[in-house]
Design a protein around this motif. Structure first.
Motif, short mmCIF file in Angstrom:
data_model
loop_
_atom_site.label_atom_id
_atom_site.label_comp_id
_atom_site.label_asym_id
_atom_site.label_seq_id
_atom_site.Cartn_x
_atom_site.Cartn_y
_atom_site.Cartn_z
N MET A 98 -46.31 9.26 -0.55
CA MET A 98 -46.95 8.03 -0.09
C MET A 98 -46.35 6.92 -0.92
SD MET A 98 -50.97 7.27 0.21
CE MET A 98 -51.25 6.82 -1.47
N ASP A 99 -45.41 6.19 -0.35
CA ASP A 99 -44.76 5.13 -1.12
C ASP A 99 -44.22 4.07 -0.18
OD1 ASP A 99 -42.57 6.41 -0.01
OD2 ASP A 99 -42.13 7.53 -1.83
N GLY A 100 -43.61 3.04 -0.77
CA GLY A 100 -43.11 1.93 0.02
C GLY A 100 -42.01 2.36 0.98
N PHE A 101 -41.19 3.30 0.54
CA PHE A 101 -40.10 3.79 1.38
C PHE A 101 -40.66 4.36 2.68
CE2 PHE A 101 -37.34 7.34 2.63
CZ PHE A 101 -36.12 6.72 2.67
N GLY A 105 -43.68 3.83 3.88
CA GLY A 105 -44.41 2.78 4.59
C GLY A 105 -43.48 1.90 5.41
N PHE A 106 -42.37 1.48 4.80
CA PHE A 106 -41.41 0.63 5.48
C PHE A 106 -40.90 1.30 6.75
CE2 PHE A 106 -37.14 -0.85 6.38
CZ PHE A 106 -37.22 -2.22 6.17
N LEU A 107 -40.45 2.54 6.60
CA LEU A 107 -39.85 3.22 7.75
C LEU A 107 -40.91 3.54 8.81
CD1 LEU A 107 -37.22 5.42 5.98
CD2 LEU A 107 -36.85 3.41 7.37
N LYS A 108 -42.14 3.86 8.38
CA LYS A 108 -43.19 4.10 9.36
C LYS A 108 -43.42 2.85 10.20
CE LYS A 108 -45.84 7.64 6.98
NZ LYS A 108 -47.09 8.00 6.33
N LEU A 146 -43.65 11.28 10.01
CA LEU A 146 -43.79 12.34 9.02
C LEU A 146 -42.44 12.61 8.33
CD1 LEU A 146 -46.32 13.75 8.26
CD2 LEU A 146 -45.75 15.63 9.77
N MET A 147 -41.35 12.46 9.09
CA MET A 147 -40.02 12.61 8.49
C MET A 147 -39.85 11.59 7.36
SD MET A 147 -37.71 14.76 9.88
CE MET A 147 -36.05 14.22 10.23
N ALA A 148 -40.33 10.35 7.62
CA ALA A 148 -40.14 9.30 6.61
C ALA A 148 -40.92 9.61 5.35
CB ALA A 148 -40.57 7.96 7.19
N ALA A 149 -42.02 10.39 5.47
CA ALA A 149 -42.89 10.64 4.32
C ALA A 149 -42.67 12.01 3.71
CB ALA A 149 -44.35 10.47 4.73
N ALA A 150 -41.87 12.87 4.35
CA ALA A 150 -41.79 14.26 3.90
C ALA A 150 -41.12 14.36 2.54
CB ALA A 150 -41.02 15.08 4.93
N ALA A 151 -41.77 15.05 1.62
CA ALA A 151 -41.21 15.24 0.28
C ALA A 151 -40.98 16.72 0.01
CB ALA A 151 -42.12 14.63 -0.76
N ASP A 152 -41.04 17.52 1.04
CA ASP A 152 -40.87 18.97 0.88
C ASP A 152 -40.06 19.42 2.08
OD1 ASP A 152 -42.82 21.64 -0.20
OD2 ASP A 152 -41.47 21.80 1.49
N LEU A 153 -39.14 20.34 1.87
CA LEU A 153 -38.25 20.70 2.97
C LEU A 153 -38.99 21.40 4.11
CD1 LEU A 153 -35.11 21.71 0.91
CD2 LEU A 153 -35.44 19.68 2.28
N ALA A 164 -32.65 6.61 20.45
CA ALA A 164 -31.59 6.07 19.61
C ALA A 164 -32.18 5.49 18.34
CB ALA A 164 -30.82 5.00 20.38
N ALA A 165 -33.26 4.72 18.49
CA ALA A 165 -33.85 4.09 17.30
C ALA A 165 -34.55 5.13 16.44
CB ALA A 165 -34.84 3.01 17.73
N GLY A 166 -35.46 5.89 17.04
CA GLY A 166 -36.33 6.77 16.27
C GLY A 166 -35.60 7.90 15.58
N SER A 167 -34.69 8.59 16.31
CA SER A 167 -34.10 9.74 15.64
C SER A 167 -33.12 9.28 14.57
CB SER A 167 -33.45 10.70 16.65
OG SER A 167 -32.37 10.11 17.27
N LYS A 168 -32.56 8.09 14.73
CA LYS A 168 -31.69 7.59 13.67
C LYS A 168 -32.51 7.25 12.43
CE LYS A 168 -27.89 6.48 14.63
NZ LYS A 168 -26.77 6.14 15.41
N VAL A 169 -33.64 6.54 12.63
CA VAL A 169 -34.48 6.19 11.47
C VAL A 169 -34.96 7.45 10.77
CG1 VAL A 169 -36.60 5.06 10.74
CG2 VAL A 169 -35.19 4.02 12.50
N ALA A 170 -35.45 8.42 11.56
CA ALA A 170 -36.02 9.64 10.97
C ALA A 170 -34.94 10.42 10.23
CB ALA A 170 -36.67 10.49 12.05
N GLY A 171 -33.77 10.58 10.86
CA GLY A 171 -32.70 11.33 10.23
C GLY A 171 -32.25 10.70 8.93
N PHE A 172 -32.06 9.36 8.96
CA PHE A 172 -31.61 8.71 7.73
C PHE A 172 -32.71 8.68 6.69
CE2 PHE A 172 -27.84 7.25 9.92
CZ PHE A 172 -26.91 7.38 8.91
N ALA A 173 -33.99 8.66 7.10
CA ALA A 173 -35.08 8.70 6.13
C ALA A 173 -34.96 9.96 5.27
CB ALA A 173 -36.42 8.66 6.85
N VAL A 174 -34.78 11.11 5.94
CA VAL A 174 -34.69 12.36 5.19
C VAL A 174 -33.39 12.41 4.39
CG1 VAL A 174 -34.48 14.84 5.42
CG2 VAL A 174 -36.17 13.62 6.74
N LEU A 175 -32.29 11.97 5.02
CA LEU A 175 -31.01 11.97 4.32
C LEU A 175 -31.11 11.17 3.02
CD1 LEU A 175 -28.39 13.30 5.17
CD2 LEU A 175 -27.68 11.18 6.22
N LEU A 176 -31.69 9.96 3.12
CA LEU A 176 -31.79 9.09 1.95
C LEU A 176 -32.71 9.71 0.90
CD1 LEU A 176 -32.07 5.68 3.78
CD2 LEU A 176 -30.30 6.27 2.16
#
Lengths: 102, 490
Positions: B77-80, B82-85, B126-133, B253-265
């Motif tokens: 639960m953090d700004g990262f 929150g922003f992406l959500k 949930l991808m943006a907030a996931a901290a466990d694989l 296009a928008a959502g899967s890119k945001v979600a994928g990069f969220a986890v990548l980052l």
């Protein structure tokens, strides 16, 4: 006692069988089955690592349960799409599903 | 035998409040659609928008609750997050607007469309907030399964079926690689928590486990590169973009890119940060071929949806530069990039819907000839958004690219930035070609205006407004992105 390496080798072999199946098979249903084989390989790996690490949180085994559940959902969606294609084209050969290229 | 006391992990419902709102709303809409066959799409759309608003409010409130981990470290639960959500919620809302017109025109099933869209949104958040694989995998499959079905939404049409089929096969193939990577990482580090992985990597690996961690990381990258459509894992992108209905394509296009990069980052900046010198070269190679391939092949396309698919591949390459920089500016730049790109791509596909006719015809480049005479507003909106995609000042896309490139220069990756600039120049060509067609060429045959509804115009207007406002005044979103990026650099 069986060394964990053997189990890992079995899992790697199964995974490779799955990859080969996905790439070489032309029938959509067989490709779906190959993907399931790949997921099974992952499950074997997770359970083996769980035993090797003596993980008290049982993360590996819990993860394997999650994968089994999700795989069932995934195969449901996959077969629905395959049936959709079969109804229109009366074939599930992936080579013939090629309207769009490049 | 004495029993250990039961340890209950800390539960903080704020961490998943937006997701809970979304799931409740999605269930409500599905029940409403099943129970009242005659329920008007307008009511359902209002319900979906209200739910998205509720989720946005919950996400903003959660931002005020401080940062930390919930559910035994599985959800951050953090700004990262929150922003992406918020970015995902906003692009979902615009897609609901564009989709409403689509549902009306094609007489498609409204409850299914909206329900799937909202469930996919939940998975992406949930991808943006996931901290466990494990959480990453569950979130990945949640939104992927919903998107597979949405891609097949025009189920009588062969190209929609084919796109969904290819998306499903390559998607589940990639998921299996991702999972094998997770299993190997678990074997190497003894945990699936990103924090735990970081700790165990910084303590130094036991001899013999390096091979597990490195091959695990490589397979993880394969799975995520597929989701963000990086070359050579991009094969599905053009076909799915072309086959799916335009509003769905925009959302995907928008959502899967945001979600994928969220986890990548999150994974590379926290969990695997110790191995930065090992994953950087891999990503540099990926970014180079992704940018160049996407930009060059897009030039050869005659279908606008396919052209934007290759353009989205090229944008993945630019975003990867932000990941490669591995500094705070790279992270905040990538966040800003994702924010502006989502609005632009969702808005562009709303225009593509509005220009097309029933059955998704008229999506060829020639159909855009003389659009200015036919639908002046749509022509202007698309032109501005394409200029933003090309990265020409003063638009949002320019600031996004600038931030990411400057971050890479700070990190000493000058050759990479030069290659990125060159492929941006190539990309300008095919964006400008559409603009020239719309404004300077006479249409060949018809003057008839298609029967589009009002809400797709609204969706295009939102995209246009965001591009223009962020282009002139990017500071608020940039500051927000900087704030959000702080949490991953402790």
């Amino acid at each position: 006692m069986m060394p964990v390496t053997w189990v890992l080798l079995l899992s790697a072999f199964l995974f490779s069988v799955g990859v080969y199946g996905v790439l070489a098979r032309r029938n959509a249903v067989l490709i779906l089955m190959s993907i399931e084989v790949m997921l099974t390989a992952v499950n074997i790996n997770l359970v083996a690592f769980n035993a090797m690490l003596k993980d008290v949180e049982m993360m590996g085994q819990i993860f394997a349960l999650f994968i089994i559940t999700i795989a069932a959902a995934e195969i449901g969606v996959g077969l629905a799409i395959v049936i959709l294609i079969y109804r229109n084209r009366t074939t599930v050969t992936v080579d013939e599903v090629s309207l769009m290229k490049w | 035998m004495t029993q250990d006391p039961l340890v209950i992990p800390g539960v903080n419902l704020w961490a998943i409040a937006p997701e809970m709102v979304m799931v409740a709303g999605a269930m409500g809409i599905l029940v409403l659609g099943a129970g009242f066959k005659k329920s008007h799409p307008l009511i359902l759309m209002a319900g979906a928008l209200a739910t998205l608003l509720g989720a946005a409010i919950a996400a903003i409130l959660a931002l005020g609750q401080g940062s930390g981990f919930a559910f035994d470290g599985t959800i951050a639960m953090d700004g990262f997050a929150g922003f992406l959500k918020l970015v995902i919620i906003a692009s979902a809302a615009v897609s609901v607007l564009a989709g409403y017109d689509y549902i009306q025109r094609e007489r498609a099933a409204a409850p299914e469309y909206l329900g799937l869209l909202m469930l996919a949104t939940t998975g992406m958040m949930l991808m943006a907030a996931a901290a466990d694989l494990i959480t990453v995998f569950l979130a990945l499959e949640t939104f992927s399964l919903a998107l597979y079905v949405m891609a097949a939404f025009r189920r009588q049409r062969l190209d929609s079926q084919e796109g969904a089929f290819k998306y499903f096969l390559s998607g589940s193939f990639a998921s299996a690689f991702f999972l094998y990577g997770v299993a190997l990482t678990y074997g190497g580090t003894g945990t699936t928590r990103l924090e735990g992985i970081a700790t165990s990597l910084s303590e130094g690996l036991k001899p013999g486990t390096e091979v597990l961690v490195f091959s695990g990381l490589a397979l993880l990258l394969v799975g995520l590169a597929f989701k963000v459509a990086a070359v050579p894992f991009h094969m599905w992108t053009p076909d799915v973009y072309q086959g799916a209905p335009a509003p769905v394509t925009g959302f995907m296009a928008a959502g899967s890119k945001v979600a994928g990069f969220a986890v990548l980052l999150r994974a590379l900046y926290t969990g695997f940060h110790e191995l930065v010198t090992d994953w950087q070269p891999i990503l540099i190679a990926l970014a180079l071929i992704t940018m160049i391939f996407g930009s060059v092949v897009a030039v050869a396309q005659t279908n606008v949806k396919r052209m934007l698919a290759y353009s989205s591949i090229a944008h993945s390459g630019f975003l990867l530069i932000g990941v490669i920089a591995a500094n705070q500016r790279g992270l905040s730049g990538a966040l800003f990039y994702l924010g502006s790109y989502s609005f632009v791509i969702v808005g562009s596909f709303a225009v593509i819907y509005a220009v097309g006719r029933a059955g998704e015809s008229r999506v060829e480049l020639n159909d855009y000839r003389g659009l200015w005479n036919r639908q002046p507003f749509m022509a202007v909106a698309l032109a501005v958004m394409l200029v933003s995609l090309a990265g020409v000042p003063p638009t949002a896309g320019f600031w996004a690219k600038l931030e990411v490139f400057l971050a890479a220069v700070e990190a000493g990756q000058v050759p990479l930035v030069v290659a990125a600039l060159l492929s941006s120049v190539v990309a300008v060509f095919f964006y400008l070609r559409v603009i020239v067609l719309m404004f300077l060429q006479e249409e060949e045959w018809t003057k008839e205006v298609p029967d589009t509804g009002a809400t797709s115009g609204l969706a295009a207007a939102v995209g246009l407004a965001v591009v223009a406002v962020l282009g002139v005044y990017p500071t608020p979103l940039l500051d927000f992105a900087r704030q959000a990026s702080l949490v991953l650099f402790r």
